[in-house]
Design an enzyme around this catalytic site. Structure first.
Site, PDB file in Angstrom:
ATOM      1  N   HIS A 294      -1.210   7.409   4.781  1.00  0.00           N
ATOM      2  CA  HIS A 294      -0.010   7.059   5.540  1.00  0.00           C
ATOM      3  C   HIS A 294       0.964   8.225   5.439  1.00  0.00           C
ATOM      4  O   HIS A 294       1.460   8.531   4.344  1.00  0.00           O
ATOM      5  CB  HIS A 294       0.657   5.809   4.971  1.00  0.00           C
ATOM      6  CG  HIS A 294      -0.237   4.604   4.947  1.00  0.00           C
ATOM      7  ND1 HIS A 294      -0.623   3.939   6.086  1.00  0.00           N
ATOM      8  CD2 HIS A 294      -0.838   3.962   3.922  1.00  0.00           C
ATOM      9  CE1 HIS A 294      -1.408   2.932   5.767  1.00  0.00           C
ATOM     10  NE2 HIS A 294      -1.562   2.925   4.454  1.00  0.00           N
TER      11      HIS A 294
ATOM     12  N   ALA B  23       0.803  -1.221   0.000  1.00  0.00           N
ATOM     13  CA  ALA B  23       0.000   0.000   0.000  1.00  0.00           C
ATOM     14  C   ALA B  23       0.839   1.276   0.000  1.00  0.00           C
ATOM     15  O   ALA B  23       0.270   2.369   0.093  1.00  0.00           O
ATOM     16  CB  ALA B  23      -0.921  -0.007   1.219  1.00  0.00           C
TER      17      ALA B  23
HETATM   18  N1  NAD Z   1       1.443  -5.169   2.239  1.00  0.00           N
HETATM   19  C1  NAD Z   1       0.415  -4.326   2.308  1.00  0.00           C
HETATM   20  O1  NAD Z   1       0.567  -3.105   2.204  1.00  0.00           O
HETATM   21  C2  NAD Z   1      -0.983  -4.871   2.493  1.00  0.00           C
HETATM   22  C3  NAD Z   1      -2.071  -4.021   2.284  1.00  0.00           C
HETATM   23  C4  NAD Z   1      -3.352  -4.539   2.436  1.00  0.00           C
HETATM   24  C5  NAD Z   1      -3.531  -5.862   2.838  1.00  0.00           C
HETATM   25  N2  NAD Z   1      -2.459  -6.651   3.068  1.00  0.00           N
HETATM   26  C6  NAD Z   1      -2.628  -8.043   3.550  1.00  0.00           C
HETATM   27  O2  NAD Z   1      -2.990  -8.884   2.480  1.00  0.00           O
HETATM   28  C7  NAD Z   1      -3.748  -9.998   2.980  1.00  0.00           C
HETATM   29  C8  NAD Z   1      -5.002 -10.202   2.100  1.00  0.00           C
HETATM   30  O3  NAD Z   1      -5.818  -9.034   2.163  1.00  0.00           O
HETATM   31  P1  NAD Z   1      -7.317  -9.047   1.548  1.00  0.00           P
HETATM   32  O4  NAD Z   1      -7.821  -7.660   1.704  1.00  0.00           O
HETATM   33  O5  NAD Z   1      -7.329  -9.699   0.206  1.00  0.00           O
HETATM   34  O6  NAD Z   1      -8.056  -9.997   2.614  1.00  0.00           O
HETATM   35  P2  NAD Z   1      -9.441 -10.758   2.432  1.00  0.00           P
HETATM   36  O7  NAD Z   1      -9.911 -11.052   3.821  1.00  0.00           O
HETATM   37  O8  NAD Z   1     -10.344 -10.041   1.497  1.00  0.00           O
HETATM   38  O9  NAD Z   1      -9.010 -12.152   1.734  1.00  0.00           O
HETATM   39  C9  NAD Z   1      -8.132 -13.080   2.313  1.00  0.00           C
HETATM   40  C10 NAD Z   1      -8.444 -14.457   1.718  1.00  0.00           C
HETATM   41  O10 NAD Z   1      -7.403 -15.354   2.138  1.00  0.00           O
HETATM   42  C11 NAD Z   1      -7.986 -16.571   2.611  1.00  0.00           C
HETATM   43  N3  NAD Z   1      -7.126 -17.105   3.670  1.00  0.00           N
HETATM   44  C12 NAD Z   1      -6.798 -16.509   4.840  1.00  0.00           C
HETATM   45  N4  NAD Z   1      -5.984 -17.293   5.557  1.00  0.00           N
HETATM   46  C13 NAD Z   1      -5.798 -18.435   4.826  1.00  0.00           C
HETATM   47  C14 NAD Z   1      -5.067 -19.635   5.034  1.00  0.00           C
HETATM   48  N5  NAD Z   1      -4.401 -19.844   6.178  1.00  0.00           N
HETATM   49  N6  NAD Z   1      -5.082 -20.582   4.064  1.00  0.00           N
HETATM   50  C15 NAD Z   1      -5.796 -20.395   2.924  1.00  0.00           C
HETATM   51  N7  NAD Z   1      -6.518 -19.287   2.668  1.00  0.00           N
HETATM   52  C16 NAD Z   1      -6.516 -18.305   3.611  1.00  0.00           C
HETATM   53  C17 NAD Z   1      -9.378 -16.184   3.144  1.00  0.00           C
HETATM   54  O11 NAD Z   1     -10.274 -17.283   3.073  1.00  0.00           O
HETATM   55  C18 NAD Z   1      -9.786 -15.027   2.218  1.00  0.00           C
HETATM   56  O12 NAD Z   1     -10.528 -15.477   1.094  1.00  0.00           O
HETATM   57  C19 NAD Z   1      -4.070  -9.676   4.454  1.00  0.00           C
HETATM   58  O13 NAD Z   1      -3.214 -10.405   5.315  1.00  0.00           O
HETATM   59  C20 NAD Z   1      -3.773  -8.191   4.563  1.00  0.00           C
HETATM   60  O14 NAD Z   1      -3.359  -7.822   5.868  1.00  0.00           O
HETATM   61  C21 NAD Z   1      -1.201  -6.190   2.882  1.00  0.00           C
END
Ligand code: NAD
Length: 263
Positions: free
Chosen positions: A214, A114
């Site tokens: 941020h 992000a």
């Molecule tokens: N690096 C960054 O700047 C940044 C920014 C936003 C989100 N993220 C991270 O990215 C990840 C995904 O975000 P999102 O908005 O798509 O979330 P989301 O909740 O929309 O989707 C996550 C998906 O992953 C699946 N999942 C979760 N744990 C699992 C596991 N152990 N095994 C298999 N499937 C699993 C869930 O069923 C869900 O469908 C989160 O951990 C979030 O914190 C990172």
């Protein structure tokens, strides 16, 4: 040569990454999607599906959760497959960070997610005195079931006329306990700086916020750098910025050989 990838996680980010990668089939092929919510209704569990899927893949694109990085990350890297991580909060654990970033034989890549500017922070890491991060989000984007009752009630009850409220100030390690899904940016800054303790985090719940902001200040002996990043939330998940999926796609294409390469 087309790079075969597995998507681990098929929520807001995973679906957006999948849609975008479909436009780049000459560089990348999505071989398999592994998501526990999708697999729960079927006969297979995520661990079995993933170990089968990575056999033919060069890269696993993680967009699932810190728990998924902990459960599957070491096995993916140990198998010699590369891993691109979105859930950077998992790497606040130094033992997991060591296993993923240094043990190999697969390579672990960290998504810029992000924000931007991580190249500059990495370049100046040896001279960094302090990094401050001020994240401002809509209260609903901070709500999650694990919050202490009082904080949950405060966030759930905030209205535009109340004005913004600071809900956290402290270290990355403490922030991850309170807001585990909102701490990826803080973790990214600490990883780029090579030291989580250099990062101070402030989180503000702002009921008038239409975007997630941020404010990043990097104090080093070689200069002072400020970034302000204002992201539109992903419509499918207000806790996630739409930029994150774009950053993941940009990273995958770069690993597939598409330039330009800024290094
Ligand atoms: N690096 C960054 O700047 C940044 C920014 C936003 C989100 N993220 C991270 O990215 C990840 C995904 O975000 P999102 O908005 O798509 O979330 P989301 O909740 O929309 O989707 C996550 C998906 O992953 C699946 N999942 C979760 N744990 C699992 C596991 N152990 N095994 C298999 N499937 C699993 C869930 O069923 C869900 O469908 C989160 O951990 C979030 O914190 C990172």
């Amino acid at each position: 040569m087309v790079m075969g990838v597995v998507l681990l996680g098929y929520g807001a980010i995973g679906r957006a990454v999948h849609r975008s990668l479909a436009e780049h089939h000459e560089d990348v092929e999505v071989l398999r999607i592994v998501d526990r919510a999708v697999l729960e209704s079927g006969a297979q569990n995520a661990a079995t599906a993933l170990s089968e899927a990575i056999a033919g893949a060069r890269l696993v694109v993680e967009c699932a959760s810190p728990a998924a990085v902990r459960s599957y990350g070491p096995g993916i890297i140990g198998s010699g497959t590369d891993l691109l991580v979105a859930s950077l909060g998992a790497l606040v654990d130094p033992r997991l960070a060591q296993r993923l970033l240094h043990d190999g034989p697969g390579r672990c890549y960290l998504s810029t997610g992000a924000i931007g500017g991580l190249d500059l922070i990495r370049a100046t890491a040896a001279t960094i005195q302090e990094i401050t991060l001020c994240t401002r989000k809509a209260p609903l984007a901070l709500l999650h079931p694990g919050l202490p009752e009082q904080l949950r009630a405060l966030l759930a009850g905030m209205r535009p006329e109340h004005g913004p409220e600071q809900v956290f100030s402290g270290s990355v390690a403490d922030a991850i306990h309170l807001f585990p899904s909102n701490i990826n940016v803080a973790a990214a800054l600490g990883l780029a700086a090579g030291n989580m303790d250099r990062v101070r985090v402030q989180i503000i719940a702002d009921p008038t916020a239409l975007s997630t902001t941020h404010g990043i200040n990097v104090h080093t002996t070689s200069g002072h750098y400020s970034f302000e990043i204002s992201n539109v939330p992903d419509p499918a998940n207000p806790a996630t910025s739409a930029l994150t999926a774009r950053s993941m796609v940009s990273g995958v294409l770069r690993l597939a050989g598409r330039g330009p390469h800024f290094i």
